[in-house]
Scaffold this motif. Structure first.
Motif, mmCIF file in Angstrom:
data_model
loop_
_atom_site.group_PDB
_atom_site.id
_atom_site.type_symbol
_atom_site.label_atom_id
_atom_site.label_comp_id
_atom_site.label_asym_id
_atom_site.label_seq_id
_atom_site.Cartn_x
_atom_site.Cartn_y
_atom_site.Cartn_z
ATOM 1 N N ALA B 161 0.821 -1.217 0.000
ATOM 2 C CA ALA B 161 0.000 0.000 0.000
ATOM 3 C C ALA B 161 0.849 1.260 0.000
ATOM 4 O O ALA B 161 0.336 2.354 -0.185
ATOM 5 C CB ALA B 161 -0.905 -0.006 1.230
ATOM 6 N N ASP B 162 2.150 1.113 0.192
ATOM 7 C CA ASP B 162 2.989 2.296 0.314
ATOM 8 C C ASP B 162 3.440 2.829 -1.031
ATOM 9 O O ASP B 162 3.343 2.164 -2.059
ATOM 10 C CB ASP B 162 4.210 1.983 1.188
ATOM 11 N N ARG B 163 3.969 4.036 -0.973
ATOM 12 C CA ARG B 163 4.444 4.730 -2.155
ATOM 13 C C ARG B 163 5.959 4.903 -1.992
ATOM 14 O O ARG B 163 6.447 5.049 -0.876
ATOM 15 C CB ARG B 163 3.778 6.115 -2.178
ATOM 16 N N TYR B 164 6.678 4.875 -3.080
ATOM 17 C CA TYR B 164 8.134 4.988 -3.030
ATOM 18 C C TYR B 164 8.580 6.049 -4.042
ATOM 19 O O TYR B 164 7.988 6.156 -5.106
ATOM 20 C CB TYR B 164 8.793 3.649 -3.370
ATOM 21 N N THR B 165 9.598 6.798 -3.701
ATOM 22 C CA THR B 165 10.057 7.820 -4.640
ATOM 23 C C THR B 165 11.530 7.601 -4.957
ATOM 24 O O THR B 165 12.226 6.844 -4.279
ATOM 25 C CB THR B 165 9.897 9.240 -4.072
ATOM 26 N N GLN B 166 11.977 8.289 -5.973
ATOM 27 C CA GLN B 166 13.374 8.168 -6.389
ATOM 28 C C GLN B 166 13.926 9.553 -6.706
ATOM 29 O O GLN B 166 13.205 10.406 -7.205
ATOM 30 C CB GLN B 166 13.477 7.271 -7.632
ATOM 31 N N ARG B 167 15.195 9.749 -6.401
ATOM 32 C CA ARG B 167 15.827 11.039 -6.706
ATOM 33 C C ARG B 167 17.222 10.821 -7.254
ATOM 34 O O ARG B 167 17.918 9.897 -6.861
ATOM 35 C CB ARG B 167 15.947 11.894 -5.445
ATOM 36 N N TYR B 168 17.607 11.704 -8.149
ATOM 37 C CA TYR B 168 18.975 11.735 -8.632
ATOM 38 C C TYR B 168 19.636 12.962 -8.029
ATOM 39 O O TYR B 168 18.992 13.993 -7.863
ATOM 40 C CB TYR B 168 19.001 11.809 -10.155
ATOM 41 N N ALA B 169 20.903 12.849 -7.669
ATOM 42 C CA ALA B 169 21.570 14.007 -7.073
ATOM 43 C C ALA B 169 23.067 13.954 -7.371
ATOM 44 O O ALA B 169 23.627 12.888 -7.655
ATOM 45 C CB ALA B 169 21.332 14.044 -5.566
ATOM 46 N N HIS B 170 23.662 15.124 -7.341
ATOM 47 C CA HIS B 170 25.109 15.255 -7.516
ATOM 48 C C HIS B 170 25.682 15.962 -6.300
ATOM 49 O O HIS B 170 25.013 16.783 -5.687
ATOM 50 C CB HIS B 170 25.429 16.098 -8.755
ATOM 51 N N CYS B 171 26.913 15.631 -5.955
ATOM 52 C CA CYS B 171 27.576 16.397 -4.894
ATOM 53 C C CYS B 171 29.080 16.317 -5.119
ATOM 54 O O CYS B 171 29.565 15.469 -5.867
ATOM 55 C CB CYS B 171 27.199 15.857 -3.515
ATOM 56 N N ASP B 172 29.785 17.233 -4.458
ATOM 57 C CA ASP B 172 31.252 17.163 -4.531
ATOM 58 C C ASP B 172 31.747 15.954 -3.757
ATOM 59 O O ASP B 172 32.581 15.199 -4.240
ATOM 60 C CB ASP B 172 31.866 18.441 -3.933
ATOM 61 N N PRO B 269 2.186 7.482 10.052
ATOM 62 C CA PRO B 269 2.789 8.362 9.047
ATOM 63 C C PRO B 269 1.718 9.146 8.290
ATOM 64 O O PRO B 269 0.605 8.657 8.096
ATOM 65 C CB PRO B 269 3.518 7.403 8.100
ATOM 66 N N HIS B 270 2.070 10.343 7.879
ATOM 67 C CA HIS B 270 1.167 11.129 7.040
ATOM 68 C C HIS B 270 0.909 10.347 5.755
ATOM 69 O O HIS B 270 1.839 9.816 5.148
ATOM 70 C CB HIS B 270 1.803 12.484 6.724
ATOM 71 N N PRO B 271 -0.353 10.263 5.349
ATOM 72 C CA PRO B 271 -0.657 9.413 4.180
ATOM 73 C C PRO B 271 0.039 9.855 2.894
ATOM 74 O O PRO B 271 0.193 9.048 1.971
ATOM 75 C CB PRO B 271 -2.182 9.512 4.054
ATOM 76 N N ASP B 272 0.472 11.111 2.827
ATOM 77 C CA ASP B 272 1.146 11.563 1.600
ATOM 78 C C ASP B 272 2.629 11.219 1.586
ATOM 79 O O ASP B 272 3.305 11.403 0.574
ATOM 80 C CB ASP B 272 0.997 13.083 1.449
ATOM 81 N N MET B 273 3.145 10.760 2.735
ATOM 82 C CA MET B 273 4.587 10.499 2.799
ATOM 83 C C MET B 273 4.936 9.219 2.056
ATOM 84 O O MET B 273 4.285 8.188 2.254
ATOM 85 C CB MET B 273 5.011 10.337 4.262
ATOM 86 N N PRO B 274 5.967 9.264 1.222
ATOM 87 C CA PRO B 274 6.454 7.997 0.672
ATOM 88 C C PRO B 274 7.152 7.194 1.764
ATOM 89 O O PRO B 274 7.642 7.768 2.740
ATOM 90 C CB PRO B 274 7.446 8.428 -0.402
ATOM 91 N N ARG B 275 7.156 5.892 1.609
ATOM 92 C CA ARG B 275 7.800 5.052 2.626
ATOM 93 C C ARG B 275 9.316 5.145 2.541
ATOM 94 O O ARG B 275 10.013 5.231 3.532
ATOM 95 C CB ARG B 275 7.364 3.600 2.447
ATOM 96 N N GLU B 276 9.826 5.105 1.305
ATOM 97 C CA GLU B 276 11.282 5.137 1.117
ATOM 98 C C GLU B 276 11.622 5.987 -0.092
ATOM 99 O O GLU B 276 10.790 6.175 -0.986
ATOM 100 C CB GLU B 276 11.836 3.717 0.903
ATOM 101 N N ARG B 277 12.848 6.472 -0.096
ATOM 102 C CA ARG B 277 13.330 7.241 -1.240
ATOM 103 C C ARG B 277 14.641 6.624 -1.699
ATOM 104 O O ARG B 277 15.568 6.451 -0.909
ATOM 105 C CB ARG B 277 13.551 8.707 -0.843
ATOM 106 N N LEU B 278 14.698 6.283 -2.959
ATOM 107 C CA LEU B 278 15.932 5.727 -3.524
ATOM 108 C C LEU B 278 16.729 6.874 -4.145
ATOM 109 O O LEU B 278 16.215 7.608 -4.989
ATOM 110 C CB LEU B 278 15.598 4.698 -4.594
ATOM 111 N N TRP B 279 17.957 7.027 -3.711
ATOM 112 C CA TRP B 279 18.834 8.065 -4.257
ATOM 113 C C TRP B 279 19.828 7.419 -5.212
ATOM 114 O O TRP B 279 20.488 6.444 -4.852
ATOM 115 C CB TRP B 279 19.626 8.748 -3.151
ATOM 116 N N THR B 280 19.920 7.957 -6.390
ATOM 117 C CA THR B 280 21.030 7.608 -7.278
ATOM 118 C C THR B 280 21.940 8.821 -7.295
ATOM 119 O O THR B 280 21.577 9.880 -7.791
ATOM 120 C CB THR B 280 20.540 7.273 -8.687
ATOM 121 N N LEU B 281 23.092 8.632 -6.698
ATOM 122 C CA LEU B 281 23.950 9.761 -6.400
ATOM 123 C C LEU B 281 25.215 9.680 -7.248
ATOM 124 O O LEU B 281 25.768 8.602 -7.435
ATOM 125 C CB LEU B 281 24.323 9.670 -4.913
#
Ligand code: ZN
Lengths: 98, 1001
Positions: B161-172, B269-281
């Motif tokens: 039932a949960d939602r999952y998000t993904q993010r791409y990011a860059h850092c030094d 948890p707030h119902p709008d919150m995703p359960r996990e976030r996958l970072w591709t860094l």
């Protein structure tokens, strides 16, 4: 995920590209002049080096261009990229190939 | 509910926030800041699992990701149930529901435990050796039984039932791990303005410092230094802190996978919150500060509940305010173990004895223990333990000078601590393809030569002392700041006071005086691999650790050998009398800890799993009751049932309507490529088998495209719109492949050709109007095009307007009837379709779908690439020899066609098959033989490629690829089916209007 420097667009993540096999396998100017063995070699025989490999990539979700990459098949390190039609840069094999 | 093992004070828990939870249906209490493991221990609950093979009772062994025993399923209901979570990593929240795994019917009474009694019949490789025969028994008896008995958690039965998000990011700079080295590295790396990301898998930053109560850093308690440092980092705009975030994988070119847990620790948890976030860094530089894991000791019966890593017991006392027992014995081979004994004694645990495997422990820590009055027994091993569901005693044996066990005594205890040494966490470094080096002093692997832009700092590279680890963090942090061009100058160093641990550790099994053939000294707890199993594997000839791993399953449990690998190496090296580096090392593969499928899938689920392609006319088809089929990503109208028709009835009606009157069909999914330029015709000559130079503008040709190896790749009608412009069509599925194939040759073989290729698949809607009445339907709608038979013959194309909209009007046919394909800009597709349909009603127009299209083309013997062809057919095989321009000097695939192999008379050739019973419809894919009485394996001549019932002919039809097929026309062949053999006559593949007169109507 590899970071591939497209010679036309700059560094982009691997998901924007599609692999295109070994580079510098030129189609014979007159295929009919080749015997079966030579033609089969053109069709099927490819190098599979441990170390530096010249290979084609296409920036399919970018500029759409085919270009060439020198990649070390052991370390995945990319030492050069250059446009299709340009000669392979003369670089020594990396230490990872030892 | 009282928690008898909770200390009166201390720890980082919030005693003002009590929480309730259940474990196996029983209610317990804990505090905010607890983990499931610490809360259970506060109630004296150690028994949390059963082992995999012997079903032995098992307790909480560690305080982190290396936990092999205390695996639990957590979740209120099936839509939010996660199995195989490690109890020391499960943050407590109010109302948490957890259950143990791998036990039946209950934890304290488990039927599978009989395996333990018969343990000597379950040696290493037992499954391989026993369940070899018969093969069928594997599927029906052995495997289901083994699986039911093993039961490593259960998968949830309802959709997530949960939602999952993904993010791409860059850092030094990415700093992995926020222990002492990681905090110091992040401070130094960010001092000059470099963008720094610092991640840690725990809820709180600090790592091992969170369990530290005596050391001081910069003159203040460790806890204060953590708070100050985190505050400093938080105050820097160039720093991003990611808690509850596991760096699980190191991929090429400094790309790192992180998974951030967002809601698993929350009661509501707030119902709008995703359960996990996958970072591709993507980080320019990485500093790995992953710390080290403590090694257990390998001794007989070292697996009873209440037997625990020393550092874990120290963490439970110092960080969570929980005594793991009342009366402890420590079995150690290193000074670090004493730190736990000292802290536990201070917390009120009676430390009954310290058995130190080393003959002369004399560092600062043993000295402090001696000063505290603890009973140190040097040169002592543990030869066995007592207790069933909880340890009740340990047998300690003095080692003589010869290394043999001498006098022994049994000491009562409810807690037995182990400390064999520290193993640096080199997982990420190794995943980055860095080379490991074996360090003899600490008897562990440490990072050697790097392959990526990374460096390690602190305990994960074998630098163990607190002061040294912090200094290493500062130094590596300064280096990376420099490397990314953002040096911030030297960081002010801090003074550290703590008791130092002297070097000296143990690897492998401890000596004992028990019967080595029967006693169980566990190496891999979860998979029940014992020292004896490893020794047996070496006796049976295994040498490489990779083979021993697979044979014994050591290191293959869910902890992936975090707890067991180094001890296994030590035992194998001992047994083979070789050095550890000679044994090899198993590969460290991502992920470091399990990652949910949800995190990887992200939003790509359900409707968003794959893109859905719909034509401009899709809505009309849906409104008119079409059944759809998937063709690649396209949804295509399959047939249009009326009044409860099934597919066969609908298709029969549609087919008859097309042949008798007129049908309308959505062909918009056809691939379309616009080929333009002065060299367009020359390019076409090279890409297709056909000759194009002489094709006049306004005419069409059926084109065949080969791969360079001579096999048919695609086909389609091509219209020449102008001298320098071709409108190419491809198969629905082949469009991207064909364009890529063309671009490849144009860009890399013939860059001198002045030609431009553009995909126009989505730009044109294509409406096929097919049947004897087709012209009558279109005539009143078309402007400025004469579509009379004389002016516009079969295989021609005109440009003009239809219904006021620009059109490319093709006169082509894939049905064998008089036919047109109306191309209009896609935005007008539905309006034009509706206008044609309305105009057609007076002429009996019938919408038809892909199934009817298939039947009609099969009646005419037209191939479908990918159905009649399978990647090994040359044009002549499928009756397309006529389409090959033999006079052309060259085209892609021409040289291959000259191979002798391709003109052999016994190649599979396309033919028709006719059954005796007109209602026998052959199965597509069915095999064809000449002699049905031949014993199996029979000589197969070919296979059925297309088969339908033709309502128009009132007879089944089939197309097949048959060896030497054309020469067999008239012969009887056989199609053996499971229940009978069907006799067929080989016929010409054109079943309808062989002369083609209807095309020219
Ligand atoms: Zn590009």
């Amino acid at each position: 995920m590899l970071l591939i420097p497209c010679p036309h667009c700059g560094e982009r993540p691997e998901i924007e590209f599609r692999y295109g096999g070994e580079a510098h396998v030129a189609r014979p100017a007159d295929p009919s002049a080749l015997d079966d063995e030579a033609w089969a070699a053109y069709l099927y025989l490819r190098n599979n080096p441990k170390g530096l490999h010249a290979e084609r990539w296409r920036h399919i979700h970018g500029c759409g261009r085919y270009f060439n990459v020198l990649r070390d098949t052991v370390s995945d390190k990319i030492t050069a990229t250059y446009k299709a039609g340009e000669p392979r840069p003369d670089l020594p094999a990396t230490e990872a190939a030892e | 509910m009282s928690a008898p093992f909770r200390l009166a004070q201390g720890g980082r828990i919030d005693r003002a926030r009590p929480l309730g939870f259940t474990f196996d249906g029983k209610s317990y209490s804990g505090f905010a800041g607890d983990t499931l493991a610490s809360a259970l221990l506060s109630h004296g609950v150690h028994l949390t699992g059963r082992s995999f093979k012997y079903h032995r009772p098992r307790g909480i062994l560690s305080a982190g990701a290396d936990e092999p025993n205390a695996l639990v399923g957590v979740g209120r209901d099936q839509t939010r149930y996660t199995p195989n979570l490690r109890a020391p990593q499960v943050e407590l929240y109010d109302g948490l529901v957890a259950e143990s795994q791998n036990r039946w019917p209950s934890l304290s009474f488990d039927i599978g435990a009989v395996n333990d009694l018969f343990g000597r019949f379950l040696p290493a490789g037992f499954y391989y050796k026993t369940f070899m025969w018969p093969r069928k028994a594997w599927d029906h008896v052995y495997e289901p039984k083994i699986r039911a008995m093993a039961g490593l958690g259960r998968a949830p039965t309802a959709a997530d039932a949960d939602r999952y998000t993904q993010r791409y990011a860059h850092c030094d700079v990415l700093v992995v791990g926020a222990g002492p080295a990681g905090l110091a590295a992040a401070l130094a790396a960010s001092a000059g303005g470099a963008s720094v990301m610092l991640c840690d898998d725990q809820a709180e930053f600090g790592g091992s410092l969170l369990s530290e109560t005596t050391a001081t850093i910069d003159g203040k308690p460790a806890a204060q230094w953590i708070a100050d440092t985190v505050a400093t980092l938080r105050g820097r705009a160039n720093v991003m802190l990611l808690g509850r975030t596991q760096a699980f994988g190191y991929y090429p070119h400094n790309s790192i996978g992180l998974v951030e847990r967002l809601t698993d620790h929350l009661a509501t948890p707030h119902p709008d919150m995703p359960r996990e976030r996958l970072w591709t860094l993507r980080a320019r530089e990485v500093v790995i500060c992953a710390g080290a894991l403590e090694r257990p000791m390998v001794f007989p019966e070292n697996d009873r509940p209440g037997i625990m890593l020393a550092g874990a017991a120290r963490t439970y006392a110092n960080r969570y305010g929980v005594k793991a027992g009342s009366r402890a014995v420590l079995f150690t081979a290193q000074d670090e173990g004493y730190r736990a004994a000292l802290d536990l004694a201070r917390a009120g645990v009676h430390v009954a004895a310290i058995a130190d495997l080393r003959p002369n422990p004399d560092g600062e820590l043993p000295a402090a223990a001696r000063a505290a009055g603890l009973n140190i027994m040097a040169g002592t091993t543990v030869t066995g333990t007592r207790g069933r569901l909880r340890v009740s005693g340990a047998t300690l044996g003095r080692l003589g000078l010869d290394g043999q066990v001498g006098q022994s005594q049994t000491i009562a205890c409810d807690l037995l601590l182990m400390s064999g040494g520290m193993t640096p966490s080199v997982h990420l470094f190794s995943q980055s393809k860095g080379k490991l080096r074996f360090d003899e002093t600490i008897k562990a692997y440490v990072p050697g030569q790097s392959a990526e832009r990374e460096r390690s700092a602190g305990a994960c590279r074998g630098i163990f002392g607190l002061a040294a680890a912090i200094e290493d963090g500062f130094a590596r942090g300064e280096e990376v700041a420099q490397a990314v061009g953002r040096a911030g100058g030297a960081v002010t160093r801090v003074a550290v006071t703590t008791l130092a641990a002297a070097p000296g550790v143990h690897l492998g099994a401890a000596p004992h005086d028990r019967d080595a053939a029967t006693v169980k000294a566990f190496v891999d707890y979860q998979n029940d691999v014992t020292a004896k199993d490893l020794a047996l594997a070496t006796r049976e000839g295994f040498r490489s650790i990779e083979h021993i791993k697979r044979y014994t399953t050591t290191g293959m449990a869910t902890d992936q050998g975090k707890m067991s690998n180094m001890n296994a190496l030590g035992i194998v090296a001992d047994a083979l009398r070789r050095d550890i580096p000679e044994i090899g090392l198993t590969t460290f593969r991502p992920p470091y800890t399990p990652v949910t499928f949800g995190a990887f899938a992200g939003t790509s689920r359900g409707q968003l799993f794959d893109p859905v392609r719909q034509t401009a006319i899709h809505g009309w088809a849906a409104d008119h009751g079409a059944a759809f089929e998937d063709v690649g990503l396209w949804k295509r109208a399959h047939y249009f049932p009326q009044g409860g028709e099934d597919m066969h009835a609908a298709v029969a009606r549609e087919c008859k309507a097309v042949r008798a009157a007129v049908g309308i069909f959505d062909a918009s999914t056809l691939g379309k490529i616009e080929i333009v330029g002065p060299d367009a015709a020359e390019f076409m000559n090279r890409m297709y088998t056909n000759a194009w130079t002489k094709l006049e503008s306004g005419r069409c040709r059926y084109g065949v495209m080969l791969r360079e190896d001579g096999f048919v790749m695609d086909d389609g009608v091509v219209g020449r719109m102008a001298h320098d412009r071709f409108h190419v069509t491809t198969t629905t599925g082949g469009a991207p492949r064909v364009l890529a194939h063309m671009e490849d040759y144009l860009q890399t073989e013939w860059p001198d050709l002045d030609v431009w290729l553009t995909s126009t698949t989505e730009q044109w809607a294509v409406i096929a109007v097919q049947g004897p009445n087709a012209r009558k339907v279109l005539e009143p709608l078309v402007e400025d095009i004469d579509i009379s038979a004389a002016a516009m013959p079969h295989m021609s194309v005109r440009q003009g307007r239809i219904c006021g909209v620009p059109t490319r009007l093709f006169r082509v046919s894939f049905t064998g009837e008089l036919g047109f394909e109306v191309n209009v800009p896609a935005d007008y597709g539905r309006a034009v379709w509706e206008a044609i349909y309305q105009a057609g009603l007076a002429h009996g127009i019938t919408p038809y779908g892909t199934e009817t299209m298939h039947v009609l083309r099969a009646e005419k013997g037209y191939i479908i690439v990918g159905q009649e062809t399978d990647g090994t057919a040359v044009p002549d095989d499928v009756g397309l020899g006529w389409a090959v321009g033999k006079a052309k000097k060259d085209f892609v695939g021409k040289r291959s066609l000259a191979r002798a192999e391709f003109s052999k008379p016994d190649r599979k050739q396309m033919v028709g098959l006719r059954t005796r019973d007109p209602h026998d419809v052959l199965e597509e894919g069915a095999q064809i033989v000449a002699n049905p009485n031949q014993p199996v394996p029979m000589t197969v001549l070919g296979q059925v490629t297309s088969s339908y019932f033709s309502a128009v002919l009132d007879h089944s039809i089939a197309i097949a690829m048959v060896r030497g097929g054309r020469a067999r026309i008239g012969e009887t062949l056989y199609v053996p089916m499971p229940d009978r053999v069907i006799a067929v006559t080989v016929v010409d593949p054109v079943f309808f209007d062989r002369e083609g007169v209807r095309l020219d109507a």
